[in-house]
Design an enzyme around this catalytic site. Structure first.
Site, PDB file in Angstrom:
ATOM      1  N   HIS A 153     -51.406  11.709 -72.023  1.00 27.31           N
ATOM      2  CA  HIS A 153     -50.124  12.111 -72.580  1.00 27.31           C
ATOM      3  C   HIS A 153     -50.283  13.365 -73.537  1.00 27.31           C
ATOM      4  CE1 HIS A 153     -49.693   7.337 -71.921  1.00 27.31           C
ATOM      5  NE2 HIS A 153     -48.460   8.033 -71.515  1.00 27.31           N
ATOM      6  N   GLY A 157     -46.297  13.519 -66.223  1.00 32.65           N
ATOM      7  CA  GLY A 157     -47.706  13.725 -65.475  1.00 32.65           C
ATOM      8  C   GLY A 157     -47.491  13.589 -63.958  1.00 32.65           C
ATOM      9  N   SER A 212     -54.788   5.933 -67.258  1.00 29.40           N
ATOM     10  CA  SER A 212     -53.527   5.367 -67.330  1.00 29.40           C
ATOM     11  C   SER A 212     -53.495   4.107 -68.416  1.00 29.40           C
ATOM     12  CB  SER A 212     -53.470   4.742 -65.727  1.00 29.40           C
ATOM     13  OG  SER A 212     -52.697   3.586 -66.116  1.00 29.40           O
TER      14      SER A 212
END
Ligand code: PAF
Length: 282
Positions: free
Chosen positions: A37, A147, A185
């Site tokens: 992120h 992403g 993730s």
């Protein structure tokens, strides 16, 4: 960094920024932030005067209530990371603020949503289109960042932008990986130590398949990837599709697409992991 919890204040701040001639980049997230992120935030900072990050676990995109219930929520740590990353506004609304009444919109997302995650997670992409279209309407950013781990999601968002005629650049950013290759993730924290140790074989199998593909057909390459991963204890491939990167449609021959992308979903124990790899045309 200012934390904003209402749509009204968000709109006010964005209007002030635009009045000053500032360009605005939006990074939509569901929180549980990691370096992947932050790489989106960095790209957004680079391209825009102002960066807004939304942190919202969107209930309408979860087709599994347990997944929604157990989705990691780490607001304090998220805010610290966003502050350090130089974000201007963190938009962290409640469910009631975003959905004062149920969102009944059904988007005609077409063929990009009809394969892979589409049938596997009914309603998921419609929920993504609902929340992202709401965020786009609230922020009206110049650019929005996603992403490439969720490769199909980007195609779905581009389609939603086309339907809704948003004038927003959708920017796909490269997958961030752990040192051992595992795609970052928010779900990785759910892996047991044993599962975490085997999870990098997803990426190593995919990278190895790029070589394998130079002398094998699409069908053979798919089978090779699926068989290799299914042979590992605790791993079960849900699907592996090789699709045209432009259309998300499965291809039969390597010459059928300029860029082919292999998209995989694997259960590692109970944890559903996704990843993808590009194959070039030959
Ligand atoms: O990719 C995600 O984290 C979510 O699907 C998104 C785009 C933030 C929408 O809730």
């Amino acid at each position: 960094m200012e934390i904003i919890r209402t749509v009204e204040l968000l709109r006010q701040r964005i209007a002030e920024e635009k009045q000053l001639g500032h360009s605005v980049g939006l990074v939509p997230t569901m929180g549980a932030l990691h370096a992947g992120h932050i790489s989106l935030v960095e790209r957004a900072r680079n391209d825009n005067d102002v960066v807004v990050v939304s942190v919202f676990v969107n209930p309408t995109q979860f087709n599994n209530p347990d997944d929604l219930r157990t989705y990691p929520r780490t607001e304090k740590a998220d805010c610290e990371k966003l502050q350090v990353a130089g974000v201007n506004y963190a938009f962290i609304p409640s469910v009631e603020e975003i959905y004062p009444e149920p969102d009944t919109r059904i988007f005609d997302l077409g063929e990009v949503a009809e394969v892979m995650e589409g049938p596997m997670r009914p309603g998921h992409f419609n929920g993504v289109a609902q929340i992202v279209s709401k965020l786009f309407a609230m922020v009206e950013p110049h650019r929005a960042y996603f992403g490439e781990k969720d490769f199909q999601q980007i195609a779905v968002i581009r389609r939603m932008v086309e339907i809704e005629r948003f004038n927003i650049d959708i920017i796909g950013c490269p997958i961030k990986r752990e040192d051992d290759g595992l795609a970052m993730s928010s779900r990785n924290v759910r892996l047991t130590a044993e599962q975490r140790a085997i999870a990098p074989t997803i990426y190593s199998t995919l990278t190895e398949s790029v070589d394998y593909a130079t002398t094998h057909s699409i069908e053979e390459t798919k089978k090779h990837v699926i068989d290799t991963l299914n042979a590992i204890d605790q791993m079960e491939v849900e699907y592996y599709e090789i699709v045209n990167a432009a259309t998300m449609q499965p291809i039969a021959n390597w010459s059928d697409a300029e860029t082919a992308v292999g998209c995989i979903t694997v259960y590692c124990g109970e944890v559903r992991l996704i990843d993808n790899i590009k194959y070039s045309k030959r």
